[in-house]
Design a protein around this motif. Sequence first.
Motif, PDB file in Angstrom:
ATOM      1  N   ASP A 123       1.080  -1.244  -0.344  1.00  0.00           N
ATOM      2  CA  ASP A 123       0.185  -0.071   0.091  1.00  0.00           C
ATOM      3  C   ASP A 123       1.274   1.490   0.023  1.00  0.00           C
ATOM      4  O   ASP A 123       0.514   2.359   0.610  1.00  0.00           O
ATOM      5  CB  ASP A 123      -0.591   0.136   1.326  1.00  0.00           C
ATOM      6  CG  ASP A 123      -0.150  -0.011   2.644  1.00  0.00           C
ATOM      7  OD1 ASP A 123       1.522  -0.373   2.234  1.00  0.00           O
ATOM      8  OD2 ASP A 123      -0.116  -0.635   3.234  1.00  0.00           O
ATOM      9  N   THR A 153      -2.392   2.505  -4.412  1.00  0.00           N
ATOM     10  CA  THR A 153      -2.873   2.958  -4.269  1.00  0.00           C
ATOM     11  C   THR A 153      -3.921   4.236  -5.166  1.00  0.00           C
ATOM     12  O   THR A 153      -3.062   4.644  -5.787  1.00  0.00           O
ATOM     13  CB  THR A 153      -3.342   3.238  -2.501  1.00  0.00           C
ATOM     14  OG1 THR A 153      -2.454   4.130  -2.669  1.00  0.00           O
ATOM     15  CG2 THR A 153      -2.997   2.244  -2.021  1.00  0.00           C
ATOM     16  N   GLY A 154      -5.704   4.231  -4.786  1.00  0.00           N
ATOM     17  CA  GLY A 154      -5.864   5.448  -5.418  1.00  0.00           C
ATOM     18  C   GLY A 154      -6.318   4.992  -6.729  1.00  0.00           C
ATOM     19  O   GLY A 154      -6.295   4.275  -7.187  1.00  0.00           O
ATOM     20  N   GLN A 155      -5.852   5.771  -7.643  1.00  0.00           N
ATOM     21  CA  GLN A 155      -5.873   5.273  -9.538  1.00  0.00           C
ATOM     22  C   GLN A 155      -5.105   5.144  -9.442  1.00  0.00           C
ATOM     23  O   GLN A 155      -4.743   5.150 -11.413  1.00  0.00           O
ATOM     24  CB  GLN A 155      -6.304   6.883  -9.686  1.00  0.00           C
ATOM     25  CG  GLN A 155      -7.952   7.825  -9.498  1.00  0.00           C
ATOM     26  CD  GLN A 155      -9.256   6.892 -10.075  1.00  0.00           C
ATOM     27  OE1 GLN A 155      -9.462   7.195 -11.542  1.00  0.00           O
ATOM     28  NE2 GLN A 155      -9.876   6.287  -8.932  1.00  0.00           N
ATOM     29  N   SER A 156      -3.283   5.268  -9.193  1.00  0.00           N
ATOM     30  CA  SER A 156      -2.325   5.134  -9.927  1.00  0.00           C
ATOM     31  C   SER A 156      -1.833   3.861  -9.823  1.00  0.00           C
ATOM     32  O   SER A 156      -1.804   2.752  -9.427  1.00  0.00           O
ATOM     33  CB  SER A 156      -1.054   5.560  -8.972  1.00  0.00           C
ATOM     34  OG  SER A 156      -1.221   6.458  -8.357  1.00  0.00           O
ATOM     35  N   ARG A 168      -3.826   2.011 -11.912  1.00  0.00           N
ATOM     36  CA  ARG A 168      -4.390   1.740 -11.702  1.00  0.00           C
ATOM     37  C   ARG A 168      -6.046   1.526 -13.201  1.00  0.00           C
ATOM     38  O   ARG A 168      -5.615   2.639 -13.089  1.00  0.00           O
ATOM     39  CB  ARG A 168      -5.231   1.404 -10.181  1.00  0.00           C
ATOM     40  CG  ARG A 168      -4.968   1.139  -8.621  1.00  0.00           C
ATOM     41  CD  ARG A 168      -5.375   1.473  -7.841  1.00  0.00           C
ATOM     42  NE  ARG A 168      -4.357   0.553  -6.981  1.00  0.00           N
ATOM     43  CZ  ARG A 168      -5.787   0.387  -5.903  1.00  0.00           C
ATOM     44  NH1 ARG A 168      -6.969   0.018  -5.867  1.00  0.00           N
ATOM     45  NH2 ARG A 168      -5.173  -0.534  -4.881  1.00  0.00           N
ATOM     46  N   ASP A 181     -12.093   5.370  -6.374  1.00  0.00           N
ATOM     47  CA  ASP A 181     -11.130   4.062  -6.456  1.00  0.00           C
ATOM     48  C   ASP A 181     -10.491   2.649  -5.730  1.00  0.00           C
ATOM     49  O   ASP A 181     -10.350   1.849  -6.231  1.00  0.00           O
ATOM     50  CB  ASP A 181     -10.479   4.825  -4.442  1.00  0.00           C
ATOM     51  CG  ASP A 181      -9.624   5.978  -5.234  1.00  0.00           C
ATOM     52  OD1 ASP A 181      -9.798   6.631  -6.009  1.00  0.00           O
ATOM     53  OD2 ASP A 181      -8.614   6.959  -4.686  1.00  0.00           O
ATOM     54  N   ASP A 182     -12.405   2.496  -4.909  1.00  0.00           N
ATOM     55  CA  ASP A 182     -12.330   0.890  -5.108  1.00  0.00           C
ATOM     56  C   ASP A 182     -12.883   0.491  -5.815  1.00  0.00           C
ATOM     57  O   ASP A 182     -13.119  -0.842  -5.846  1.00  0.00           O
ATOM     58  CB  ASP A 182     -13.640   0.871  -3.799  1.00  0.00           C
ATOM     59  CG  ASP A 182     -14.503   1.281  -3.872  1.00  0.00           C
ATOM     60  OD1 ASP A 182     -15.371   2.464  -4.760  1.00  0.00           O
ATOM     61  OD2 ASP A 182     -15.758   1.475  -2.817  1.00  0.00           O
ATOM     62  N   MET A 201     -11.122   0.899  -8.942  1.00  0.00           N
ATOM     63  CA  MET A 201     -10.106   0.263  -9.330  1.00  0.00           C
ATOM     64  C   MET A 201      -8.830  -0.970  -9.292  1.00  0.00           C
ATOM     65  O   MET A 201      -9.066  -1.067  -7.848  1.00  0.00           O
ATOM     66  CB  MET A 201      -8.851   1.994  -9.616  1.00  0.00           C
ATOM     67  CG  MET A 201      -9.605   3.096  -9.676  1.00  0.00           C
ATOM     68  SD  MET A 201     -10.216   3.278 -11.688  1.00  0.00           S
ATOM     69  CE  MET A 201      -8.757   3.651 -12.319  1.00  0.00           C
ATOM     70  N   ARG A 247      -6.551   6.894 -16.639  1.00  0.00           N
ATOM     71  CA  ARG A 247      -5.402   7.828 -16.658  1.00  0.00           C
ATOM     72  C   ARG A 247      -4.310   7.161 -17.382  1.00  0.00           C
ATOM     73  O   ARG A 247      -3.579   7.221 -17.908  1.00  0.00           O
ATOM     74  CB  ARG A 247      -4.268   7.017 -15.009  1.00  0.00           C
ATOM     75  CG  ARG A 247      -5.409   7.966 -13.682  1.00  0.00           C
ATOM     76  CD  ARG A 247      -4.614   9.000 -13.835  1.00  0.00           C
ATOM     77  NE  ARG A 247      -4.454   9.943 -12.053  1.00  0.00           N
ATOM     78  CZ  ARG A 247      -3.822   9.507 -11.437  1.00  0.00           C
ATOM     79  NH1 ARG A 247      -2.286   9.066 -10.832  1.00  0.00           N
ATOM     80  NH2 ARG A 247      -4.196  10.372 -10.206  1.00  0.00           N
TER      81      ARG A 247
END
Length: 438
Positions: A290, A295-298, A300, A314-315, A317, A423
Motif C-alpha cells: 500500500d 493505491t487510489g488511481q495510480s 490502476r 478508487d474502490d 479500480m 489515467r
Amino acid sequence: MPDKKVTGLHELYEKDPIEADKLLWGRTSDPVSRRGFLQKSALTALSLALGSKMVFAENFPAGMIPAGLAHSDLPFSLPGKRAGLVVLNDKPINAETPPDLLNDLLTPNDLFFVRNNGIPPENIDVSSWTITIEGESANQKKTYSLADLKSKFENVTYNLTLECGGNGRAEFTPPAKGNQWSTGAVGCAAWTGVRLKDVLEDAGVKSNAVYIAYYGKDTHLSGEAGKVVISRGVPIAKAMEDESLIAWAMNGKNIPVLNGYPLRLVFGGFPASCSGKWLAKIVIRDRVHDGPKMTGQSYRVPCKPVAPGTKVPDDEMCIIEKMPVKSLITFPKTGAIFEKKNQLAIQGKAWTSATKIDQVDYSIDFGSTWSKCTLKAAKNRYSWQAFSADISFPETGYYEVWVRATDSEGKAQPMLLPGWNPRGYLNNACHRIAIKVS
Ligand SMILES: Nc1nc2c(c(=O)[nH]1)N[C@H]1C(S)=C(S)[C@@H](COP(=O)(O)O)O[C@H]1N2
Ligand SMILES: [Mo]
C-alpha cells in the motif's frame, strides 16, 4: 484552400497547424493534441495534405489522424542519453524513444526511455551501496552489499522488455493526465544480476507472504528528505519467477544513472513501474502493498470496463498486473518514400506478458486484409521478438502499414484504442507508419 503549397508528409502541421486542422477536419481543434474526426468528405483534402493519394482511403477509420501527420521529434540531450530521445518533461525527467530508434534487438543504454517520478540520487558510492530485505513476512532483516549479491548468488542474464503502464497515453480521448507518451516508453535490454527469489529465500520468506515492495533512493520532487517518491511491487508469485531480477548491469555495462544505477529490480511482463530503480530496500509484505502509487488511481484501471470520461471511485479500480500484447514497426520510420518497383522491407518488435508471441501480421489497407510477417524466437520469456516482412504495393500513393501481434494465449492487439480508463494506461492498439510509394 490555403495558398501554401504542401509538399511533404510532416510539413502541413509544421507550417500552420490551425489552418491544417481547419482544412482536414472542417473545424478548429487543439493543434497540440491534434485530435480530430475524419469525415469521408475530408478525404480529398486529406490526400492533398499528405501530398499524395491515400490508397485504400475508403477503409481509413473515422476518428483517426493519418500517421503521416504526426509531428517530428524534438532533439534534446539528457545525461547519458543520446539526442533523439523525445523529452516529455524535465521535472521529473521523462523521455521516450522514437520507434525507429528501437530497431536494435537490445535497446542501447543511451536510447532506453526514462520515467522518473522524483529526482535521481547524486554522488552514488557503489562500494557502500546496500540493499536490505525486511517486512512482516521476512524471517529476518538482512542487508547485502553489492559485492555480497555478486558473490553469494548465481549471476544470470535475461533479455527483458520494460514498458511503462502509461505508454500510448497520448491517444486517449477524453485525454488522460500524465506524461503524454506516444509509443516510446518501452525498451528491451540484457539485464544482469541475481534472481530476486534467491535473495528473498536467503533472508527467509514466511508462508503468509503476499507481495514484495521496493524502496529506492530517489528524492521527492518537493525536496522533502525521507518522503517516498514511489514504492510499488509485485505479488509474491511474480517475485519468485526465474526471470525476476535484482540487476546491476544493462547490456553488459553499468545501468545509466537515469535508469537506476547502481541497482534496480527488473520484472518483464508487468508495468515497468514495478521495477524499482536505485534499489535500497525490499519489503516482504503479508498483504497487498500500500505504498505511494499503489493505491487510489495510480497504475490502476477500472475493474470493469467504463464509458470514456467516467469518473471511477478508487474502490472500483484494480492494480495493473500483466501487460498486454503489443508491437512496434521500427523500420522504416513514418515519412519513408520509395519506388513502387521495390518491395518495402519492414522490421519491428513484438512483446507480451504471455509465454511468447505466436504471430505478427501486417496490413496496408487499414485492416481489411492481413498478411503474415516472419517472426523470430526470443532468447527467453519476456524478451521482445523481432519480426520482418517484404511488402509490395499495388499502385503509387500514400499508405499506412499497420502491424498486429498475437500471443500464445491467443490475444491479439486491437486496431483502435482499447478500453478507456481514467489515467490512460494499457493502450496496446496497433502501431502504424505512413509511407509514400512513388
Ligand atoms: N525509485 C524509482 N523507481 C522507479 C520509478 C521512480 O520514479 N523511482 N519509476 C518507475 C516507472 S513509473 C517506470 S515506467 C520505470 C521506468 O524505468 P526506466 O526509467 O529505466 O525506463 O521505472 C520505475 N521505477
Ligand atoms: Mo511508468
